[in-house]
Design a protein around this motif. Structure first.
Motif, PDB file in Angstrom:
ATOM      1  N   GLU A 123      21.371  58.946  -4.337  1.00  0.00           N
ATOM      2  CA  GLU A 123      20.235  59.239  -3.326  1.00  0.00           C
ATOM      3  C   GLU A 123      19.641  60.545  -3.565  1.00  0.00           C
ATOM      4  O   GLU A 123      18.508  60.663  -3.329  1.00  0.00           O
ATOM      5  N   GLY A 124      20.292  61.688  -3.980  1.00  0.00           N
ATOM      6  CA  GLY A 124      19.519  62.876  -4.067  1.00  0.00           C
ATOM      7  C   GLY A 124      18.841  63.333  -5.581  1.00  0.00           C
ATOM      8  O   GLY A 124      18.150  64.140  -5.581  1.00  0.00           O
ATOM      9  N   ILE A 125      19.194  62.243  -6.392  1.00  0.00           N
ATOM     10  CA  ILE A 125      18.522  62.390  -7.738  1.00  0.00           C
ATOM     11  C   ILE A 125      17.504  61.293  -8.029  1.00  0.00           C
ATOM     12  O   ILE A 125      16.948  61.297  -9.166  1.00  0.00           O
ATOM     13  N   TRP A 126      17.386  60.407  -7.278  1.00  0.00           N
ATOM     14  CA  TRP A 126      16.567  59.098  -7.357  1.00  0.00           C
ATOM     15  C   TRP A 126      15.115  59.881  -7.899  1.00  0.00           C
ATOM     16  O   TRP A 126      14.719  60.850  -7.197  1.00  0.00           O
ATOM     17  N   ASN A 127      14.533  58.936  -9.018  1.00  0.00           N
ATOM     18  CA  ASN A 127      13.009  59.174  -9.304  1.00  0.00           C
ATOM     19  C   ASN A 127      12.597  57.949  -9.508  1.00  0.00           C
ATOM     20  O   ASN A 127      13.244  57.049 -10.130  1.00  0.00           O
ATOM     21  N   LEU A 128      11.342  57.855  -9.621  1.00  0.00           N
ATOM     22  CA  LEU A 128      10.458  56.766 -10.252  1.00  0.00           C
ATOM     23  C   LEU A 128      10.825  56.291 -11.448  1.00  0.00           C
ATOM     24  O   LEU A 128      11.090  55.095 -11.659  1.00  0.00           O
ATOM     25  N   ARG A 129      10.931  56.921 -12.202  1.00  0.00           N
ATOM     26  CA  ARG A 129      11.418  56.515 -13.656  1.00  0.00           C
ATOM     27  C   ARG A 129      12.716  56.237 -13.963  1.00  0.00           C
ATOM     28  O   ARG A 129      13.064  55.771 -14.956  1.00  0.00           O
ATOM     29  N   GLY A 130      13.786  56.850 -12.930  1.00  0.00           N
ATOM     30  CA  GLY A 130      15.028  56.569 -13.255  1.00  0.00           C
ATOM     31  C   GLY A 130      15.903  57.449 -14.216  1.00  0.00           C
ATOM     32  O   GLY A 130      16.899  57.223 -14.581  1.00  0.00           O
ATOM     33  N   VAL A 131      14.748  58.560 -14.761  1.00  0.00           N
ATOM     34  CA  VAL A 131      15.562  59.312 -15.603  1.00  0.00           C
ATOM     35  C   VAL A 131      16.670  60.273 -15.120  1.00  0.00           C
ATOM     36  O   VAL A 131      16.771  60.643 -14.175  1.00  0.00           O
ATOM     37  N   LEU A 132      17.697  60.326 -15.946  1.00  0.00           N
ATOM     38  CA  LEU A 132      18.638  61.367 -15.731  1.00  0.00           C
ATOM     39  C   LEU A 132      19.736  61.035 -14.451  1.00  0.00           C
ATOM     40  O   LEU A 132      20.228  61.771 -13.963  1.00  0.00           O
ATOM     41  N   SER A 133      19.692  59.820 -14.317  1.00  0.00           N
ATOM     42  CA  SER A 133      20.541  59.130 -13.111  1.00  0.00           C
ATOM     43  C   SER A 133      22.220  59.205 -13.557  1.00  0.00           C
ATOM     44  O   SER A 133      22.204  58.803 -14.448  1.00  0.00           O
ATOM     45  N   ASN A 134      22.790  59.966 -13.040  1.00  0.00           N
ATOM     46  CA  ASN A 134      24.288  60.250 -13.423  1.00  0.00           C
ATOM     47  C   ASN A 134      25.235  60.145 -12.487  1.00  0.00           C
ATOM     48  O   ASN A 134      26.351  60.851 -12.373  1.00  0.00           O
ATOM     49  N   ALA A 135      25.041  59.472 -11.348  1.00  0.00           N
ATOM     50  CA  ALA A 135      26.049  59.165 -10.444  1.00  0.00           C
ATOM     51  C   ALA A 135      27.162  58.512 -10.968  1.00  0.00           C
ATOM     52  O   ALA A 135      27.234  57.880 -12.004  1.00  0.00           O
ATOM     53  N   TRP A 136      28.352  58.640  -9.927  1.00  0.00           N
ATOM     54  CA  TRP A 136      29.552  58.019 -10.243  1.00  0.00           C
ATOM     55  C   TRP A 136      29.390  56.701 -10.967  1.00  0.00           C
ATOM     56  O   TRP A 136      28.667  55.733 -10.179  1.00  0.00           O
ATOM     57  N   HIS A 137      30.181  56.234 -11.984  1.00  0.00           N
ATOM     58  CA  HIS A 137      29.975  54.954 -12.564  1.00  0.00           C
ATOM     59  C   HIS A 137      31.033  53.973 -11.752  1.00  0.00           C
ATOM     60  O   HIS A 137      32.331  54.600 -11.679  1.00  0.00           O
ATOM     61  N   ARG A 138      30.563  53.131 -11.245  1.00  0.00           N
ATOM     62  CA  ARG A 138      31.568  51.938 -10.516  1.00  0.00           C
ATOM     63  C   ARG A 138      31.443  50.533 -11.167  1.00  0.00           C
ATOM     64  O   ARG A 138      30.600  50.148 -11.486  1.00  0.00           O
ATOM     65  N   VAL A 139      32.643  50.130 -11.229  1.00  0.00           N
ATOM     66  CA  VAL A 139      32.869  48.849 -11.715  1.00  0.00           C
ATOM     67  C   VAL A 139      34.074  47.992 -10.699  1.00  0.00           C
ATOM     68  O   VAL A 139      34.931  48.396 -10.498  1.00  0.00           O
ATOM     69  N   PRO A 140      33.221  46.930 -10.401  1.00  0.00           N
ATOM     70  CA  PRO A 140      34.042  45.966  -9.291  1.00  0.00           C
ATOM     71  C   PRO A 140      34.995  45.066 -10.126  1.00  0.00           C
ATOM     72  O   PRO A 140      34.429  44.524 -11.257  1.00  0.00           O
ATOM     73  N   VAL A 141      36.088  44.881  -9.860  1.00  0.00           N
ATOM     74  CA  VAL A 141      37.063  43.839 -10.569  1.00  0.00           C
ATOM     75  C   VAL A 141      37.754  43.172  -9.352  1.00  0.00           C
ATOM     76  O   VAL A 141      37.827  43.315  -8.226  1.00  0.00           O
ATOM     77  N   ASN A 142      38.168  41.839  -9.846  1.00  0.00           N
ATOM     78  CA  ASN A 142      38.790  41.063  -9.036  1.00  0.00           C
ATOM     79  C   ASN A 142      40.327  41.253  -9.177  1.00  0.00           C
ATOM     80  O   ASN A 142      40.820  41.185 -10.653  1.00  0.00           O
ATOM     81  N   VAL A 143      41.174  41.099  -8.223  1.00  0.00           N
ATOM     82  CA  VAL A 143      42.876  41.224  -8.330  1.00  0.00           C
ATOM     83  C   VAL A 143      43.352  40.645  -7.560  1.00  0.00           C
ATOM     84  O   VAL A 143      43.311  40.416  -6.399  1.00  0.00           O
ATOM     85  N   PRO A 144      43.592  39.039  -7.931  1.00  0.00           N
ATOM     86  CA  PRO A 144      44.449  38.066  -7.328  1.00  0.00           C
ATOM     87  C   PRO A 144      45.649  38.753  -6.761  1.00  0.00           C
ATOM     88  O   PRO A 144      46.423  39.334  -7.434  1.00  0.00           O
ATOM     89  N   LYS A 145      45.986  38.284  -5.305  1.00  0.00           N
ATOM     90  CA  LYS A 145      47.069  38.886  -4.738  1.00  0.00           C
ATOM     91  C   LYS A 145      48.379  38.009  -5.447  1.00  0.00           C
ATOM     92  O   LYS A 145      48.478  36.801  -5.450  1.00  0.00           O
ATOM     93  N   SER A 146      49.503  38.854  -5.693  1.00  0.00           N
ATOM     94  CA  SER A 146      50.579  37.999  -6.135  1.00  0.00           C
ATOM     95  C   SER A 146      51.634  37.686  -4.998  1.00  0.00           C
ATOM     96  O   SER A 146      51.616  38.209  -3.963  1.00  0.00           O
TER      97      SER A 146
END
Length: 146
Positions: A123-146
C-alpha cells in the motif's frame, strides 16, 4: 533504451536508473498451493538479499498472519557482512495454527544490517511500474486436517 506501455510523462529517459535495492526475502519451499502432510508444523526454506552490500541479519516466519514470528536459521556466507552482494539462504520450522481450516498462509520478512525491514504490504510503496516492491512474501498452502 526501449520502453513498453509507459506513459510519456514516465519515459525511460526521464526516470533515473535504480542503483539501490531494498531488503527482500522469498519463500521457495513449500511452493504456493502445496498440500502439506503434517498439520502441526512446516519447514520453510528460501533466500533473502538487500542492496548496497548490506547483509541479512534476520529472517522471520509466520503462519498466523504476522501475529507471532519465528526466526529462521541463516546459512553461513563467506561474504563480509557489509559487502554482501549475493543471496543469503535460510531455513526454519514453524508451527501451524490449530484452527487453520485447511488453508494456511506462510509469511516471511527479512532485516538487513541497517535494520531495514520489509513492509507488511504494498500500500505505501505501490507505483505504476511496480519497481522496488518488497512487501512480505506470502505463500498459501493447503493443510488437510488429520
Amino acid at each position: 533504451m526501449f520502453c513498453i506501455c509507459i506513459p510519456t510523462f514516465l519515459h525511460c529517459s526521464t526516470v533515473p536508473a535504480i542503483y539501490e535495492l531494498p531488503v527482500q526475502s522469498v519463500i521457495c519451499e513449500p511452493e504456493a498451493g502445496s498440500v502439506l502432510e503434517d498439520d502441526k508444523e512446516v519447514t520453510v526454506k528460501g533466500y533473502a538479499w538487500s542492496g548496497g552490500g548490506r547483509g541479512i541479519v534476520r529472517v522471520d516466519l509466520s503462519s498466523d498472519g504476522g501475529k507471532t514470528w519465528h526466526s529462521a536459521e541463516l546459512s553461513p556466507t563467506e561474504q563480509p557482512l557489509y559487502k554482501t552482494y549475493g543471496w543469503t539462504f535460510w531455513e526454519g520450522t514453524i508451527p501451524l495454527p490449530k484452527n487453520h481450516k485447511g488453508q494456511v498462509e506462510i509469511i516471511c520478512k527479512a532485516a538487513d544490517t541497517a535494520y531495514n525491514v520489509q513492509p507488511d504490504n504494498v500500500e505505501g510503496i505501490w507505483n505504476l511500474r511496480g519497481v522496488l516492491s518488497n512487501a512480505w512474501h506470502r505463500v498459501p498452502v493447503n493443510v488437510p486436517k488429520s
